[in-house]
Design a protein around this motif. Structure first.
Motif, PDB file in Angstrom:
ATOM      1  N   ALA A  88       0.837  -1.212   0.000  1.00 35.24           N
ATOM      2  CA  ALA A  88       0.000   0.000   0.000  1.00 35.24           C
ATOM      3  C   ALA A  88       0.867   1.255   0.000  1.00 35.24           C
ATOM      4  O   ALA A  88       0.544   2.250  -0.657  1.00 35.24           O
ATOM      5  N   THR A  89       1.976   1.207   0.718  1.00 37.39           N
ATOM      6  CA  THR A  89       2.890   2.350   0.749  1.00 37.39           C
ATOM      7  C   THR A  89       3.453   2.626  -0.640  1.00 37.39           C
ATOM      8  O   THR A  89       3.481   3.778  -1.099  1.00 37.39           O
ATOM      9  N   ILE A  90       3.871   1.581  -1.322  1.00 39.48           N
ATOM     10  CA  ILE A  90       4.406   1.739  -2.677  1.00 39.48           C
ATOM     11  C   ILE A  90       3.321   2.239  -3.627  1.00 39.48           C
ATOM     12  O   ILE A  90       3.561   3.100  -4.469  1.00 39.48           O
ATOM     13  N   PHE A  91       2.102   1.739  -3.457  1.00 44.39           N
ATOM     14  CA  PHE A  91       0.980   2.191  -4.279  1.00 44.39           C
ATOM     15  C   PHE A  91       0.724   3.684  -4.073  1.00 44.39           C
ATOM     16  O   PHE A  91       0.543   4.429  -5.034  1.00 44.39           O
ATOM     17  N   ILE A  92       0.741   4.123  -2.825  1.00 45.10           N
ATOM     18  CA  ILE A  92       0.515   5.551  -2.527  1.00 45.10           C
ATOM     19  C   ILE A  92       1.621   6.391  -3.152  1.00 45.10           C
ATOM     20  O   ILE A  92       1.360   7.453  -3.735  1.00 45.10           O
ATOM     21  N   ALA A  94       3.281   5.719  -5.786  1.00 51.43           N
ATOM     22  CA  ALA A  94       3.156   5.685  -7.242  1.00 51.43           C
ATOM     23  C   ALA A  94       2.015   6.558  -7.751  1.00 51.43           C
ATOM     24  O   ALA A  94       2.114   7.136  -8.827  1.00 51.43           O
ATOM     25  N   PHE A  95       0.937   6.655  -6.991  1.00 47.94           N
ATOM     26  CA  PHE A  95      -0.261   7.297  -7.522  1.00 47.94           C
ATOM     27  C   PHE A  95      -0.717   8.542  -6.776  1.00 47.94           C
ATOM     28  O   PHE A  95      -1.762   9.087  -7.097  1.00 47.94           O
ATOM     29  N   ASN A  96       0.029   8.994  -5.802  1.00 50.17           N
ATOM     30  CA  ASN A  96      -0.376  10.174  -5.045  1.00 50.17           C
ATOM     31  C   ASN A  96       0.720  11.219  -5.152  1.00 50.17           C
ATOM     32  O   ASN A  96       1.885  10.938  -4.887  1.00 50.17           O
ATOM     33  N   LYS A  97       0.349  12.426  -5.518  1.00 50.64           N
ATOM     34  CA  LYS A  97       1.325  13.503  -5.660  1.00 50.64           C
ATOM     35  C   LYS A  97       1.931  13.894  -4.310  1.00 50.64           C
ATOM     36  O   LYS A  97       3.078  14.283  -4.241  1.00 50.64           O
ATOM     37  N   ASN A  98       1.147  13.777  -3.241  1.00 50.20           N
ATOM     38  CA  ASN A  98       1.645  14.095  -1.907  1.00 50.20           C
ATOM     39  C   ASN A  98       2.318  12.840  -1.333  1.00 50.20           C
ATOM     40  O   ASN A  98       1.679  11.972  -0.764  1.00 50.20           O
ATOM     41  N   ARG A  99       3.632  12.754  -1.494  1.00 45.86           N
ATOM     42  CA  ARG A  99       4.379  11.560  -1.088  1.00 45.86           C
ATOM     43  C   ARG A  99       4.358  11.346   0.420  1.00 45.86           C
ATOM     44  O   ARG A  99       4.564  10.236   0.894  1.00 45.86           O
ATOM     45  N   TRP A 100       4.089  12.387   1.188  1.00 46.67           N
ATOM     46  CA  TRP A 100       4.029  12.239   2.644  1.00 46.67           C
ATOM     47  C   TRP A 100       2.839  11.395   3.075  1.00 46.67           C
ATOM     48  O   TRP A 100       2.826  10.852   4.178  1.00 46.67           O
ATOM     49  N   MET A 101       1.843  11.247   2.214  1.00 49.15           N
ATOM     50  CA  MET A 101       0.682  10.404   2.542  1.00 49.15           C
ATOM     51  C   MET A 101       1.101   8.949   2.746  1.00 49.15           C
ATOM     52  O   MET A 101       0.442   8.193   3.447  1.00 49.15           O
ATOM     53  N   ALA A 102       2.204   8.553   2.125  1.00 49.22           N
ATOM     54  CA  ALA A 102       2.688   7.186   2.258  1.00 49.22           C
ATOM     55  C   ALA A 102       3.101   6.867   3.694  1.00 49.22           C
ATOM     56  O   ALA A 102       3.181   5.690   4.069  1.00 49.22           O
ATOM     57  N   MET A 103       3.341   7.871   4.485  1.00 46.47           N
ATOM     58  CA  MET A 103       3.728   7.635   5.883  1.00 46.47           C
ATOM     59  C   MET A 103       2.589   6.991   6.679  1.00 46.47           C
ATOM     60  O   MET A 103       2.833   6.322   7.673  1.00 46.47           O
ATOM     61  N   PHE A 104       1.348   7.183   6.230  1.00 48.63           N
ATOM     62  CA  PHE A 104       0.201   6.564   6.916  1.00 48.63           C
ATOM     63  C   PHE A 104       0.254   5.036   6.862  1.00 48.63           C
ATOM     64  O   PHE A 104      -0.302   4.363   7.718  1.00 48.63           O
ATOM     65  N   THR A 105       0.901   4.494   5.854  1.00 47.29           N
ATOM     66  CA  THR A 105       1.062   3.043   5.780  1.00 47.29           C
ATOM     67  C   THR A 105       2.500   2.607   6.045  1.00 47.29           C
ATOM     68  O   THR A 105       2.728   1.487   6.500  1.00 47.29           O
ATOM     69  N   ALA A 106       3.470   3.485   5.776  1.00 48.75           N
ATOM     70  CA  ALA A 106       4.877   3.112   5.975  1.00 48.75           C
ATOM     71  C   ALA A 106       5.217   2.946   7.453  1.00 48.75           C
ATOM     72  O   ALA A 106       5.926   2.002   7.821  1.00 48.75           O
ATOM     73  N   VAL A 107       4.717   3.828   8.306  1.00 47.05           N
ATOM     74  CA  VAL A 107       5.030   3.729   9.741  1.00 47.05           C
ATOM     75  C   VAL A 107       4.463   2.435  10.342  1.00 47.05           C
ATOM     76  O   VAL A 107       5.199   1.692  11.006  1.00 47.05           O
TER      77      VAL A 107
END
Length: 163
Positions: A88-92, A94-107
């Motif tokens: 999910a982190t990799i998906f976010i 890849a497809f979300n301009k706000n890369r910080w959103m990936a922290m919601f799944t990366a952490v």
């Protein structure tokens, strides 16, 4: 104590849900094998042969102590959740301009990586290592996974290549 409704819910939760999960797992496995081999699902003969082959390990597993199976199932379930958090982190990314959103799944993925690693290293169903050694190794595993993630998906930008 819960009455007839609680008894019915217990039967559903303890008997019916695991049976349907097993049925779904068997069907999914058969379909994955058929898809991988290019067999049509409408080919009844091949479906029966694949199902027959899959029954052998299932019968062996049924002869095993279910408390042992349940412990492995629990760990594998958490490991699957961990992997899906990384996906999910990799998906976010890849497809979300706000890369910080990936922290919601990366952490949570980082946390779960450490938890599932420490558990299988320390548990008697895993390697039965000393607790402190298990924690140290799981920290190293988690750091290694994070470094690979940062290198390939943040620095090299591999997530941008996903279409």
């Amino acid at each position: 104590m819960a009455g007839p409704v609680g008894g019915a819910l217990a039967v559903i939760g303890v008997i019916i849900c695991p049976i349907t999960s097993g049925d779904t797992a068997l069907r999914s496995t058969r379909m994955i094998i058929q898809d991988d081999r290019g067999y049509s699902s409408s080919d009844i003969r091949k479906s029966i042969i694949i199902t027959g082959i899959l029954i052998v390990p299932i019968v062996i597993l049924c002869a095993t102590d279910f408390t042992v199976l349940w412990n492995y199932f629990s760990w594998l379930n958490q490991t699957l959740a961990c992997v899906m958090l990384w996906v999910a982190t990799i998906f976010i990314l890849a497809f979300n301009k706000n890369r910080w959103m990936a922290m919601f799944t990366a952490v949570p993925a980082m946390f779960m990586t450490m938890v599932v690693s420490a558990f299988i290293l320390h548990s008697n169903i895993g390697l039965s290592l000393d607790y402190d050694i298990s924690v140290m190794i799981s920290v190293l595993v988690t750091v290694a996974v994070i470094l690979v993630f940062v290198k390939y998906y943040l620095i090299d930008g591999k997530a941008k290549e996903i279409d």
